[in-house]
Design a protein around this motif. Structure first.
Motif, PDB file in Angstrom:
ATOM      1  N   UNK A  32      -7.611  -3.368  -6.279  1.00 48.23           N
ATOM      2  CA  UNK A  32      -7.613  -2.706  -8.222  1.00 48.23           C
ATOM      3  C   UNK A  32      -6.457  -1.318  -8.259  1.00 48.23           C
ATOM      4  N   UNK A  33      -7.171  -0.305  -7.989  1.00 49.57           N
ATOM      5  CA  UNK A  33      -6.802   0.574  -7.767  1.00 49.57           C
ATOM      6  C   UNK A  33      -5.510   0.940  -7.568  1.00 49.57           C
ATOM      7  N   UNK A  34      -5.055   0.862  -6.626  1.00 43.49           N
ATOM      8  CA  UNK A  34      -4.254   1.136  -5.939  1.00 43.49           C
ATOM      9  C   UNK A  34      -2.828   0.263  -6.571  1.00 43.49           C
ATOM     10  N   UNK A  35      -3.429  -1.066  -7.202  1.00 44.26           N
ATOM     11  CA  UNK A  35      -2.612  -1.913  -8.065  1.00 44.26           C
ATOM     12  C   UNK A  35      -1.934  -1.295  -9.687  1.00 44.26           C
ATOM     13  N   UNK A  74       7.973   3.404   0.258  1.00 50.76           N
ATOM     14  CA  UNK A  74       7.500   4.233  -0.123  1.00 50.76           C
ATOM     15  C   UNK A  74       5.824   4.017   0.433  1.00 50.76           C
ATOM     16  N   UNK A  75       5.836   2.980   1.492  1.00 51.43           N
ATOM     17  CA  UNK A  75       4.725   3.340   2.116  1.00 51.43           C
ATOM     18  C   UNK A  75       4.499   3.963   3.189  1.00 51.43           C
ATOM     19  N   UNK A  76       6.023   4.514   3.986  1.00 52.57           N
ATOM     20  CA  UNK A  76       6.159   5.630   4.425  1.00 52.57           C
ATOM     21  C   UNK A  76       5.768   6.930   3.614  1.00 52.57           C
ATOM     22  N   UNK A  77       6.412   6.937   2.480  1.00 52.51           N
ATOM     23  CA  UNK A  77       6.268   8.031   2.001  1.00 52.51           C
ATOM     24  C   UNK A  77       4.637   8.328   1.583  1.00 52.51           C
ATOM     25  N   UNK A  78       3.846   7.284   1.112  1.00 52.68           N
ATOM     26  CA  UNK A  78       3.297   7.543   0.797  1.00 52.68           C
ATOM     27  C   UNK A  78       1.948   7.619   2.020  1.00 52.68           C
ATOM     28  N   UNK A  79       2.325   6.945   3.907  1.00 54.23           N
ATOM     29  CA  UNK A  79       1.495   7.718   4.550  1.00 54.23           C
ATOM     30  C   UNK A  79       1.785   9.053   5.080  1.00 54.23           C
ATOM     31  N   UNK A  80       3.152   9.418   4.659  1.00 54.37           N
ATOM     32  CA  UNK A  80       3.181  11.166   4.782  1.00 54.37           C
ATOM     33  C   UNK A  80       2.328  11.833   3.691  1.00 54.37           C
ATOM     34  N   UNK A  81       2.288  11.477   2.592  1.00 55.77           N
ATOM     35  CA  UNK A  81       1.823  12.009   0.940  1.00 55.77           C
ATOM     36  C   UNK A  81       0.165  12.236   1.685  1.00 55.77           C
ATOM     37  N   UNK A 147      -2.401  -2.552  -2.916  1.00 55.45           N
ATOM     38  CA  UNK A 147      -2.149  -2.429  -4.071  1.00 55.45           C
ATOM     39  C   UNK A 147      -1.122  -2.420  -4.701  1.00 55.45           C
ATOM     40  N   UNK A 148      -0.935  -0.970  -4.603  1.00 55.66           N
ATOM     41  CA  UNK A 148       0.268  -0.352  -5.109  1.00 55.66           C
ATOM     42  C   UNK A 148       1.168  -1.021  -4.393  1.00 55.66           C
ATOM     43  N   UNK A 149       1.986  -1.482  -3.593  1.00 59.18           N
ATOM     44  CA  UNK A 149       2.945  -1.709  -3.123  1.00 59.18           C
ATOM     45  C   UNK A 149       3.386  -3.498  -3.724  1.00 59.18           C
ATOM     46  N   UNK A 150       2.097  -3.672  -4.184  1.00 56.51           N
ATOM     47  CA  UNK A 150       2.087  -5.699  -4.858  1.00 56.51           C
ATOM     48  C   UNK A 150       2.324  -4.963  -5.968  1.00 56.51           C
TER      49      UNK A 150
END
Length: 187
Positions: A32-35, A74-81, A147-150
């Motif tokens: 829910x926090x990611x969402x 975005x998922x790849x960028x999230x991993x980099x961050x 959550x962020x991706x959804x």
């Protein structure tokens, strides 16, 4: 006296945390926090809806390419961050995504899918890196990221729905996005 001031100033700078673009980072550490996270940044909301609006220019299954590209990169960028890899000009890239997506929509230009896909991928890398940097420390990337991706996918879908419901408004929305992006850049 100068030495004490300089030393204490350096200590304060060394212990200061970075200013984050979105709020609500220490509340929970789950899906829910990611969402909810993308909904607290106007820049992210406008960029996601802009990608959805841009996707309406393409026919059939091709309209899924831009949102899918954005979420994957975005998922790849999230991993980099998250891994503390530096993504140069991250904040400028996020603001550029809002301004440029808005301008493309405002001018009513249909770019070749490969060009739109490349732009969307670059923008997604910046957005993802920012979200990775801002992820709460107690979170797991898989759950928070899901959550962020959804949420991002839902914002893309909102852009597509708006584009189909009011196609005559796409250019006005794009102009508004570009202006808001310029305002955010000036702030």
């Amino acid at each position: 006296m100068k030495r004490v001031f300089l030393t204490s100033s350096l200590l304060l700078l060394a212990t200061a945390s970075p200013a984050l673009a979105h709020t609500g980072h220490a509340v929970a550490n789950d899906f829910s926090t990611g969402f909810l996270h993308p909904f607290f940044g106007l820049d992210h909301i406008l960029a996601m809806i802009g990608v959805g609006l841009l996707a309406t220019q393409y026919e059939g299954k091709l309209k899924m390419v831009l949102p899918a590209t954005f979420v994957a990169v975005m998922a790849l960028g999230g991993f980099l961050g998250l891994s503390a890899m530096q993504v140069p000009f991250m904040e400028q890239g996020i603001l550029a995504s809002v301004i440029l997506l808005g301008a493309i929509l405002a001018f009513g230009k249909k770019l070749p899918l490969i060009a739109s896909g490349a732009l969307v991928a670059i923008f997604a890398l910046f957005h993802g890196a920012a979200h990775g940097v801002e992820m709460p420390l107690a979170s797991t990337f898989a759950v928070y990221g899901a959550g962020m991706m959804v949420a991002s996918t839902l914002l893309h879908a909102a852009g597509v729905a708006f584009g189909y419901a009011a196609p005559f408004m796409i250019r006005y929305a794009g102009a508004g996005f570009a202006l808001v992006g310029m305002g955010l850049a000036a702030a």
